[in-house]
Design an enzyme around this catalytic site. Structure first.
Site, mmCIF file in Angstrom:
data_model
loop_
_atom_site.group_PDB
_atom_site.id
_atom_site.type_symbol
_atom_site.label_atom_id
_atom_site.label_comp_id
_atom_site.label_asym_id
_atom_site.label_seq_id
_atom_site.Cartn_x
_atom_site.Cartn_y
_atom_site.Cartn_z
ATOM 1 N N ARG A 67 4.767 48.290 -17.275
ATOM 2 C CA ARG A 67 3.538 48.729 -17.952
ATOM 3 C C ARG A 67 3.575 50.162 -18.491
ATOM 4 N NH1 ARG A 67 -1.996 47.161 -15.070
ATOM 5 N NH2 ARG A 67 -1.217 48.548 -13.444
ATOM 6 N N ASP A 68 4.584 50.935 -18.132
ATOM 7 C CA ASP A 68 4.633 52.317 -18.628
ATOM 8 C C ASP A 68 6.043 52.646 -19.106
ATOM 9 O OD1 ASP A 68 3.808 55.652 -17.376
ATOM 10 O OD2 ASP A 68 3.483 54.722 -19.336
ATOM 11 N N LEU A 69 6.655 51.696 -19.786
ATOM 12 C CA LEU A 69 7.987 51.940 -20.340
ATOM 13 C C LEU A 69 7.883 52.939 -21.490
ATOM 14 C CD1 LEU A 69 9.555 48.356 -20.432
ATOM 15 C CD2 LEU A 69 10.286 50.279 -19.028
#
Length: 1305
Positions: free
Chosen positions: A172-174
């Site tokens: 979710r936070d690539l």
């Protein structure tokens, strides 16, 4: 937070790290952390984030370096998120492209020093962030297609490993900032704090509230530029799952190829519609174009899966004959490689151990970043200079370390401090016990003794059995007898041979070692304050990080070896209670606490107030203070620990209670004065404190104590009882005179002032001997009111003359000195704290102290009984006029006639606080002579003083005799209570004098037995009114001859009492004089001309004049007169005497009827200015007290008053504006006109009715922004004001938008 998110920001200079990281670096760097089987030494800070810090740590066993992530949390939600991150990392660890998990640990709030839960996450140490390498490479040109292929393939492999889990883990936070470059040159994915296993499938059945909740949670864990269309627009009803990572991978690939983000501004419309463009003329990366288009599909169901992405990348790699799993050496080569230039630290081989005995710690600090510094070569000299400047600060703390790889510092040439010498498994760390022994044997063969202060022990044979095991407990100050015995032992060892040295160590060579060394420096009289010794230790080794109790015990040693030594007494002390004011805020709601106390004497816990949770009292902030009753008798070293009790659901079911340490206090009872009643500790005197927000302003802890009169000898003779101080000399600390002169020039002249860490205040100028021995001129008082009054005052600690007596012979025998070295004087609470060998004393040297200064005791004591008077002082200049610096004994006061002190130089306050001898009468020189101290007497005794005027006015009028004059020797007390006899006494005659109305009037006086009612002590309390100090209640004619400017005089026959109407009053007591029995308190106030306009001038003696008594805010019985108001003179007017029935009416007119008011002044005349307090003198208190109107009435007002002292006025105005309206856009806009600067007319005030709909709010907000925008105020005097207002409005508008821009109704 991403791991190592801003690690290289540290290169920008020392100011790049925030204040919190700087503080944490000083507290955490250098410490040893145990995680499972690993023992790590924290070396330096790598990066900081919102609630986490990343450090570089080194394993003490293998020398391997790790990244240690320290996360802080004060909320349960954050705790769960951190635990989930650790679980995900542990589950995913092992993949070659995911950062390697090593270990993790956590401690709760109760055990943490920060007051927050702490989590430690240990991972492998990577070389740095990929984004920093890319920036440097792209300066030379675009990345090659093969390099991008390797970077992106390895990233996708890591994501594929996550998606293969059951259930799939979604990152979710690539983003490119979360990609690290390992030491081997491979990509490592990090930061799993936002990862989840939950997917969302919105449909038409979802309510707006549910969509808002999901959107808020996702927004909190994602980055705006990398958000997917289904996240930005939840109403599209696309599934939110693993495909959001595919979208983020497409953004990363686009960024790698074209050096810009496809949605740089994070515009929602562009994201929802997938509006991005691939450069048309791009030919270098055409192989990735289709892959980018396949990953950036708006519909997540149409996007490529991670397996398809990896398969296409493998095909591209096979076509280009590239191994995508290989290290990305192109980045390292273009950035300078691993360390191919300069003397930087060699990179260890992969997986191989590091040789820890190679280079000194200084060399590591000289190049703390190893080969990574090489990438800064060429055009980055400024960054390298900043790095060297930063490193130089670290080098300063270790510049005096011994040569080799040992952590050892020489405070002087004869005192060394080191960290714990390890053996066995820890033999690979710096302070290997064999290396230490070899170093000491080579430098000081046969002439060194080791003092082990830590609770851990080792084989003393390693150091030839010259080891003293002290066994000091951690996180507390050492026992006084152990500290003093250690100082004697070290002194005896140094005296034995001029070549002998002392080597002191604890676990880290900081706090405990600093206490021992600093106390020894003071013991040898090198310094007379703890601050100076601690400063020298900080400069010679490192900041010790000691607690206030540590400084307190060093101060004890300073007191015991002072020129006038203070020996601890052996009297037990009763601790009645612990009082905390205001109430500390330790509850979850931050509105109070539920405290309980544990008291230790030595190592033994003597009492605890812990009970069942519901049985312990909870204190709220409204209570003002928290009181813990104790009632125990203690003696010696006392440790008091205060806890806050917390109850949890699980604890209630298991009948358990959680406790949180609030603070602890440690002191020695032998230094508490014998007559002390309260021991005060300010906030900075407390140990193991929590975060500052939990302690209100002006927080202090008071111990209500009582020192018993009789000594209770201990089982063991204290070491200070048989110690001679004659042989103490600072020369013993140095090898030669040059070294002593060098230390003296750096640290000895002048002695450093005290810092806030100690309560004892240091006077920069040493006081004269006369001033130091000045004592009080007043005898001791036994009045209970005196005790109550003095309980609120802070006095200097009383010095007992007995402590100055030297109980030992001038010469100390050799047997006594040898006894210093053995363990014969060790108490039961301590380990053996003396060397095992006997040591012979050397010749003593007697020289003055290096730096002498006046000192005060480390604690503030409330003395309940004042000291006795001083002996007569011959020179007039030496008299203590105010008696503020006096100390005393129990000797009676000598008469002032015998002392020969003039009346103007007498102790002016002694009579206010002390009674004089009953048999002596003060002459005119005794300005405040009286039987009972007036400021301390009860209301009964104040009203019971006699008021007959005897004698004549002294020739010389003293400027202070407006307070009170001494009573006459021939005045006799009344034999029985006579309430009104004094008022009707015709012998009360006043002499002519002038009493200015601006002076304070004396306290009221009456007969001796007035209000005593026959059952009070019959001691004569006498105060005599003089002509310059008339008695208000001794007879109304006293004021008759006072000449004051005012209205026209009113002729009245002499010697006759007149009523307020001008007619002769009937015989008997005047109604105004017997207010306590008059049902009408305003019966004598009908003549306002006398009470408001002042007294007429020139009235003959004996006439009646109505006066007003002003009751002061302090609720004392003093009275004053109002100055005469200028204006038209009021001629006397005869008025009928008020009838008794009118006086007894419940509803009467205070002013009276029109015919009773006299002649009115013309309406056009100047009216007298009347304040709100002018009529207070007309209305007596009638037994009720009134609070000061000018003082703060609430805690908020007190905080505002404290804040107003050093805060900008406009900032205060802004704080008042936003108070109660934080981030409330409607409330702020409706009150904006109250905070705008002067001259601003563009803003039209709006009401709440104009801010109902979101459109109205938006319109008014934009109007306000146009008015207060900082760009329009540039260069104007209100520029800063505009910035602050704009920031508040902007934050409120953001909050309004986040809440959905809801209407008011």
């Amino acid at each position: 937070m991403s791991l190592l998110q801003s690690a290289l920001d540290f290169l920008a200079g020392p100011g790049s790290l925030g204040g919190a990281a700087g503080r944490d670096q000083s507290d955490f760097v250098g410490q040893t952390v145990e995680l499972g089987e690993l023992r790590l030494r924290v070396r330096r800070v790598l990066a900081e984030g919102g609630f986490a810090f990343v450090y570089e740590a080194q394993d003490l066993g293998s020398g391997r370096e790790y990244a240690l992530k320290r996360l802080l949390s004060n909320e349960e939600e954050k705790n769960r998120a951190i635990i989930q991150e650790v679980c995900f990392l542990k589950k995913l660890s092992g993949h070659p492209n995911i950062v390697q998990f090593c270990s993790a640990a956590s401690i709760g709030k109760e055990e943490s020093d920060t007051g927050q839960a702490e989590f430690l996450l240990l991972t492998e140490l990577c070389k740095g962030q990929l984004v920093e390498f890319l920036r440097r490479v792209e300066c030379k040109g675009p990345l090659s297609c093969d390099s991008i292929l390797k970077i992106f393939y390895q990233t996708c492999r890591a994501v594929q490993h996550m998606h293969r889990q059951k259930p799939p883990i979604i990152h979710r936070d690539l983003k490119v900032e979360n990609l690290l470059l390992s030491n081997q040159g491979t990509i490592k994915l990090c930061d799993f704090g936002s990862a989840t296993t939950i997917s969302h499938y919105p449909d038409y059945s979802w309510s707006a509230q549910k969509r808002a909740m999901v959107e808020e949670e996702i927004t909190r864990n994602t980055t705006p530029m990398y958000r997917t269309p289904e996240i930005v627009d939840l109403y599209s009803n696309f599934p939110i799952g693993e495909k959001q990572d595919i979208w983020a991978l497409g953004c990363i690939l686009y960024l790698l190829c074209f050096r810009q983000h496809p949605f740089e501004d994070g515009a929602k419309l562009r994201i929802v519609n997938g509006k991005y463009s691939i450069p048309v003329n791009d030919t270098r990366y055409t192989v990735f174009h289709d892959l980018i288009r396949g990953m950036l599909k708006v519909n997540p169901e149409e996007r490529l899966s991670i397996a398809e992405v990896v398969r296409q990348l493998q095909e591209i790699a096979a076509a280009r004959n590239v191994n995508p799993k290989a290290p990305i050496t192109e980045l390292l080569e273009q950035n300078g490689g691993y360390g191919n230039s300069g003397p930087s630290r060699a990179q260890p081989p992969s997986g191989g151990p590091v040789n820890s005995s190679g280079v000194l710690a200084l060399a590591e600090y000289d190049q703390p970043y190893g080969g990574f510094l090489d990438i800064l070569r060429g055009g980055t000299e400024r960054l390298f200079t900043n790095l060297k400047d930063t490193s130089s600060k670290v080098i300063q703390s270790v510049a005096n370390y011994a040569k080799g790889d040992l952590d050892i510092s020489y405070i002087t040439s004869r005192i060394a401090v080191m960290s714990f010498p390890a053996e066995g498994v820890e033999s690979a760390i710096k302070n290997n016990i064999e290396d230490v022994r070899l170093f000491l044997d080579a430098k000081h063969p046969g002439h060194y003794a080791v003092y082990n202060l830590s609770p851990r022990i080792y084989r003393a044979s390693k150091f030839h059995n010259r080891v003293t095991e002290c066994g000091w407990a951690v996180r507390r100050a050492p026992h006084l007898h152990s500290l003093y015995t250690l100082c004697r032992s070290m002194h005896a060892w140094l005296r034995e041979d001029h070549r002998n040295v002392c080597v002191v160590h604890c676990m880290d060579g900081r706090a405990a070692s600093a206490v021992a060394v600093c106390a020894f420096l003071c013991f040898c009289r090198l310094f007379s304050t703890a601050e100076a010794a601690v400063y020298m230790f900080s400069m010679k080794r490192c900041p010790p990080g000691i607690w206030p109790s540590h400084k307190r015990y060093i101060e004890y040693v300073c007191d015991m070896v002072a020129e006038e030594p203070i020996t601890p007494h052996s009297k037990p002390m009763l601790v009645k209670s612990v009082v905390m004011t205001p109430v500390p805020l330790f509850s979850k709601q931050r509105n109070g606490c539920r405290p309980f106390c544990e008291v230790y004497v030595g190592e033994e816990r003597v009492t605890t107030t812990s009970q069942e949770y519901d049985r312990m009292k909870e204190f709220k902030i409204e209570d003002g203070k928290a009181v813990i009753p104790l009632g125990i008798t203690v003696q010696g070293d006392v440790l008091t620990i205060i806890y806050h009790a917390r109850s949890t659901l699980g604890g209630r079911l298991q009948a358990k209670m959680a406790s949180m340490k609030m603070f602890q206090i440690q002191f020695h009872t032998g230094f508490v004065p014998r007559n002390a009643t309260t021991v005060k500790f300010a906030k900075y005197d407390l140990d193991a404190c929590d975060i500052q927000e939990k302690y209100p302003d002006l927080f202090q802890v008071n111990l209500e104590v009582e020192v018993e009169p009789r000594d209770r000898p201990s089982r063991d003779v204290p070491p200070w009882e048989n110690t001679s101080l004659r042989g103490l000399n600072p020369k013993i600390l140095f090898s030669n005179r040059e070294e002593q002169q060098d230390i003296l020039s750096k640290f000895g002249k002048p002695e450093l002032p005290r810092q806030p860490g100690s309560t004892a205040q240091y006077d920069a100028e040493a006081g004269s001997p006369e001033a130091e021995i000045t004592e009080s001129d007043s005898p001791q008082s036994s009045s209970t009111d005196t005790n109550h009054f003095l309980h609120t005052l802070d006095w200097q600690e009383e010095k007992d003359p007995e402590t100055g007596v030297d109980n030992t012979s001038p010469k100390e025998s050799q047997s006594n000195l040898i006894a210093d070295g053995d363990g014969s004087e060790v108490s039961d609470e301590e380990e053996a704290s003396c060397p095992s060998e006997e040591r012979k004393p050397g010749a003593g040297e007697d020289t003055p102290r290096l730096a002498a200064g006046t000192r005060q005791q480390d604690l503030i004591f409330d003395v309940g009984m004042l000291a006795a008077p001083q002996e007569p002082v011959q020179p007039e200049e030496g008299v203590d006029l105010l008696g503020l610096h006096s100390e005393g004994d129990l000797r009676p006061a000598a008469p002032l006639q015998a002392s020969g002190v003039q009346s103007s130089n007498t102790d002016l306050l002694s009579s206010l606080l002390e009674p004089s001898d009953a048999s002596q009468v003060g002459p005119p020189g005794d300005l405040l002579g009286g039987e009972t101290p007036l400021l301390l007497a009860s209301p009964v005794s104040l009203l019971g003083v006699q008021s007959n005027l005897q004698g004549k006015v002294p020739d010389t009028v003293d400027p202070f005799d407006q307070f009170l004059l001494p009573s006459s020797s021939d005045t006799q007390p009344c034999s029985k209570p006579d309430l009104f006899g004094e008022f009707l006494n015709s012998d009360s005659v006043a002499s002519s004098t002038a009493f200015p109305s601006t002076h304070s009037a004396p306290p009221p006086s009456c007969s001796t037995a007035f209000l005593h009612l026959g059952d009070l002590p019959a001691e004569p309390n006498k105060v005599i009114a003089s002509s310059s100090h008339p008695d208000l209640l001794g007879g109304w004619d006293t004021w008759a001859e006072t000449a004051l400017p005012g209205p026209a005089s009113m002729p009245v026959p002499e010697g006759t009492l007149f009523s307020s109407a001008g007619h002769p009053a009937p015989p008997g007591p005047n109604p105004s004089q017997t207010k306590s029995q008059n049902p009408d308190p305003f019966a004598d106030l009908s003549d306002l001309s006398s009470s408001l306009q002042g007294l007429p001038a020139g009235l003959p003696a004996g006439s009646f004049v109505g006066t007003s008594a002003t009751t002061h805010k302090s609720n004392s019985s003093w009275q004053t007169t109002r100055p005469t108001a200028p204006g038209t003179s009021w001629p006397p007017q005869a008025k009928p005497a008020p009838r008794a029935s009118e006086q007894l009416r419940s509803h009467f007119s205070v002013i009276g009827a029109r015919e009773e008011r006299g002649v009115r002044a013309p309406s056009f005349a100047q009216k007298p200015k009347v304040s709100e307090n002018d009529f207070e003198d007309l209305l007596p208190n009638q037994g009720f007290s009134k609070s000061d109107k000018k003082g703060p009435k609430t805690m908020a007002e007190m905080r505002k008053q404290e804040l107003a002292r050093d805060t900008d006025p406009f900032k205060l105005k802004l704080l008042d504006w936003i108070e109660g309206k934080e981030r409330n856009i409607r409330a702020l806009l409706s009150t904006l006109h109250t905070v705008l600067w002067d001259g601003e007319s563009r803003w039209t005030p709006v009401s709440m009715a104009d801010l109902v709909t979101p459109e109205q709010v938006k319109k008014q907000y934009r109007r306000a922004v146009l008015v207060v925008h900082p760009d329009k105020a540039t260069g104007q005097p209100y520029e800063q004001s505009a910035k602050m207002i704009f920031m508040e409005l902007n934050d409120a508008w953001s909050e309004f938008e986040n809440q959905g821009s809801r209407p008011l109704f």
